[in-house]
Design a protein around this motif. Structure first.
Motif, mmCIF file in Angstrom:
data_model
loop_
_atom_site.group_PDB
_atom_site.id
_atom_site.type_symbol
_atom_site.label_atom_id
_atom_site.label_comp_id
_atom_site.label_asym_id
_atom_site.label_seq_id
_atom_site.Cartn_x
_atom_site.Cartn_y
_atom_site.Cartn_z
ATOM 1 N N PHE A 1 0.803 -1.222 0.000
ATOM 2 C CA PHE A 1 0.000 0.000 0.000
ATOM 3 C C PHE A 1 0.841 1.279 0.000
ATOM 4 O O PHE A 1 0.273 2.373 -0.051
ATOM 5 N N GLY A 2 2.168 1.148 0.076
ATOM 6 C CA GLY A 2 3.012 2.332 0.156
ATOM 7 C C GLY A 2 2.792 3.120 1.431
ATOM 8 O O GLY A 2 2.981 4.336 1.463
ATOM 9 N N LEU A 3 2.396 2.424 2.498
ATOM 10 C CA LEU A 3 2.045 3.065 3.763
ATOM 11 C C LEU A 3 3.202 2.956 4.740
ATOM 12 O O LEU A 3 3.612 1.855 5.114
ATOM 13 N N THR A 4 3.725 4.098 5.158
ATOM 14 C CA THR A 4 4.810 4.153 6.134
ATOM 15 C C THR A 4 4.308 4.857 7.384
ATOM 16 O O THR A 4 3.857 6.003 7.311
ATOM 17 N N LEU A 5 4.362 4.191 8.519
ATOM 18 C CA LEU A 5 3.797 4.729 9.751
ATOM 19 C C LEU A 5 4.809 5.407 10.671
ATOM 20 O O LEU A 5 4.483 6.439 11.262
ATOM 21 N N PRO A 6 6.031 4.870 10.840
ATOM 22 C CA PRO A 6 6.964 5.526 11.767
ATOM 23 C C PRO A 6 7.288 6.952 11.337
ATOM 24 O O PRO A 6 7.340 7.266 10.143
ATOM 25 N N PHE A 7 7.468 7.826 12.329
ATOM 26 C CA PHE A 7 7.870 9.219 12.132
ATOM 27 C C PHE A 7 6.844 10.006 11.328
ATOM 28 O O PHE A 7 7.183 10.881 10.531
ATOM 29 N N THR A 8 5.564 9.672 11.536
ATOM 30 C CA THR A 8 4.456 10.399 10.942
ATOM 31 C C THR A 8 3.436 10.705 12.026
ATOM 32 O O THR A 8 3.490 10.151 13.136
ATOM 33 N N THR A 9 2.486 11.576 11.693
ATOM 34 C CA THR A 9 1.425 11.879 12.649
ATOM 35 C C THR A 9 0.598 10.640 12.952
ATOM 36 O O THR A 9 0.173 10.415 14.100
ATOM 37 N N ALA A 10 0.358 9.816 11.932
ATOM 38 C CA ALA A 10 -0.359 8.555 12.168
ATOM 39 C C ALA A 10 0.412 7.665 13.138
ATOM 40 O O ALA A 10 -0.180 6.940 13.943
ATOM 41 N N GLY A 11 1.739 7.723 13.070
ATOM 42 C CA GLY A 11 2.558 6.965 14.007
ATOM 43 C C GLY A 11 2.365 7.435 15.440
ATOM 44 O O GLY A 11 2.386 6.627 16.377
ATOM 45 N N VAL A 12 2.164 8.746 15.626
ATOM 46 C CA VAL A 12 1.880 9.269 16.966
ATOM 47 C C VAL A 12 0.570 8.682 17.496
ATOM 48 O O VAL A 12 0.483 8.248 18.653
ATOM 49 N N VAL A 13 -0.449 8.660 16.649
ATOM 50 C CA VAL A 13 -1.751 8.120 17.051
ATOM 51 C C VAL A 13 -1.617 6.649 17.445
ATOM 52 O O VAL A 13 -2.171 6.208 18.460
ATOM 53 N N PHE B 1 4.964 9.844 26.142
ATOM 54 C CA PHE B 1 6.261 10.370 25.714
ATOM 55 C C PHE B 1 7.154 9.296 25.095
ATOM 56 O O PHE B 1 7.574 9.398 23.950
ATOM 57 N N GLY B 2 7.425 8.233 25.859
ATOM 58 C CA GLY B 2 8.458 7.275 25.456
ATOM 59 C C GLY B 2 8.172 6.574 24.148
ATOM 60 O O GLY B 2 9.012 6.536 23.238
ATOM 61 N N ALA B 3 6.978 5.982 24.018
ATOM 62 C CA ALA B 3 6.637 5.270 22.792
ATOM 63 C C ALA B 3 6.539 6.222 21.612
ATOM 64 O O ALA B 3 6.908 5.881 20.482
ATOM 65 N N THR B 4 6.074 7.449 21.875
ATOM 66 C CA THR B 4 5.915 8.424 20.794
ATOM 67 C C THR B 4 7.263 8.828 20.224
ATOM 68 O O THR B 4 7.465 8.818 19.002
ATOM 69 N N ILE B 5 8.203 9.196 21.085
ATOM 70 C CA ILE B 5 9.494 9.668 20.582
ATOM 71 C C ILE B 5 10.291 8.538 19.939
ATOM 72 O O ILE B 5 11.084 8.756 19.028
ATOM 73 N N THR B 6 10.051 7.300 20.387
ATOM 74 C CA THR B 6 10.768 6.160 19.815
ATOM 75 C C THR B 6 10.201 5.759 18.464
ATOM 76 O O THR B 6 10.948 5.488 17.519
ATOM 77 N N PHE B 7 8.872 5.746 18.357
ATOM 78 C CA PHE B 7 8.229 5.266 17.138
ATOM 79 C C PHE B 7 7.961 6.377 16.137
ATOM 80 O O PHE B 7 8.030 6.158 14.920
ATOM 81 N N ALA B 8 7.665 7.595 16.636
ATOM 82 C CA ALA B 8 7.267 8.680 15.736
ATOM 83 C C ALA B 8 8.270 9.817 15.653
ATOM 84 O O ALA B 8 8.160 10.682 14.780
ATOM 85 N N GLY B 9 9.249 9.845 16.555
ATOM 86 C CA GLY B 9 10.244 10.914 16.503
ATOM 87 C C GLY B 9 9.731 12.204 17.112
ATOM 88 O O GLY B 9 8.668 12.254 17.740
ATOM 89 N N ASN B 10 10.487 13.271 16.922
ATOM 90 C CA ASN B 10 10.184 14.566 17.529
ATOM 91 C C ASN B 10 10.350 15.663 16.478
ATOM 92 O O ASN B 10 11.306 16.425 16.499
#
Length: 256
Positions: A118-130, A198-207
């Motif tokens: 699907f060309g779907l990338t989740l890490p380091f995106t807003t969807a990754g934050v969710v 905080f922890g899961a967000t910064i690890t999976f979605a970045g800052n």
């Protein structure tokens, strides 16, 4: 109250209250409006509210059926499933973020198929934050709703079934209204937990400002260069936490 119990009780109370009082005392009240009206602050606050609300919606969609399954259906290994559902409560959030990367990252066991098909990338995106926030918030909703389901009288559902209602109709017309307060309480808890993640967000979605930088991440970043701004942002999160506690006062702060 015996003195040997009173002294450690007061120490425990002070241990919890003094840091919060220190935050209030050290807050730069005179410059607070200026600190809280910056563009980056509003970006982080807006993103936090949006992602926490989306994570709560995801938790409701999948968490209420999961709670019903755990509360009303007997199946082998139900205790193990319940333990796995509650695991994020005690799992270090950073470990949760790493686990999400291993599962949903570009080279993850599921993420690589999402990327290829699907060309779907989740890490380091807003969807990754969710997704990161939903991962840590979902157990709060499931536990609350499951407890409410166990306390609800199943005879109402049985009566609906004898009148010809299907299992789904009985759930929708009878069970959901009965457990609505538990769902509401669980949703508020999940939302508050997602907002403070905080922890899961910064690890999976970045800052990344404007894309993945939520309020807790903004506090962490500001603390390194502008402690006053970090204090002001922390005050906002403290106010939200107090509001959540006030909203749940009838559930947690009354006896009987």
């Amino acid at each position: 109250m015996p003195l040997p119990l009173l002294v450690p009780a007061l120490i425990g109370l002070a241990f919890l209250i003094v840091p919060l009082l220190a935050l209030l005392v050290r807050t730069p009240w005179s410059s607070l409006p200026e600190l809280l009206t910056g563009a980056e602050v509003w970006q982080a606050l807006r993103l936090s509210l949006l992602c926490a609300t989306a994570a709560t919606a995801v938790s409701l969609v999948i968490g209420v059926p999961l709670a019903w399954l755990l509360a009303r259906v007997e199946f082998p290994g139900r205790g193990l499933v319940r333990a796995l559902v509650t695991l994020p409560l005690v799992l270090p959030p950073v470990v949760g973020g790493v686990a999400l990367l291993m599962a949903l990252g570009r080279n993850g066991i599921v993420g690589k198929w999402l990327d290829d098909w699907f060309g779907l990338t989740l890490p380091f995106t807003t969807a990754g934050v969710v997704i990161a926030e939903a991962f840590v918030a979902l157990p709060f909703l499931v536990i609350s709703v499951e407890g409410t389901l166990r306390a609800a009288d199943p005879r109402y559902e049985e009566a609906a079934a004898t009148l010809g209602a299907s299992r789904f109709t009985a759930f929708r017309r009878v069970t959901l209204p009965l457990i609505a307060p538990g769902i509401a309480a669980g949703a508020v808890l999940a939302w508050a937990r997602a907002l403070g993640e905080f922890g899961a967000t910064i690890t999976f979605a970045g800052n990344f400002p404007g894309r993945t930088q939520t309020m807790p991440l903004a506090v962490y970043l500001a603390l390194q260069s502008d402690p006053e701004a970090a204090t002001a942002l922390s005050l906002v999160l403290l106010a939200v936490s107090v509001a959540v506690l006030a909203g749940l006062r009838d559930r947690w702060m009354t006896a009987g």
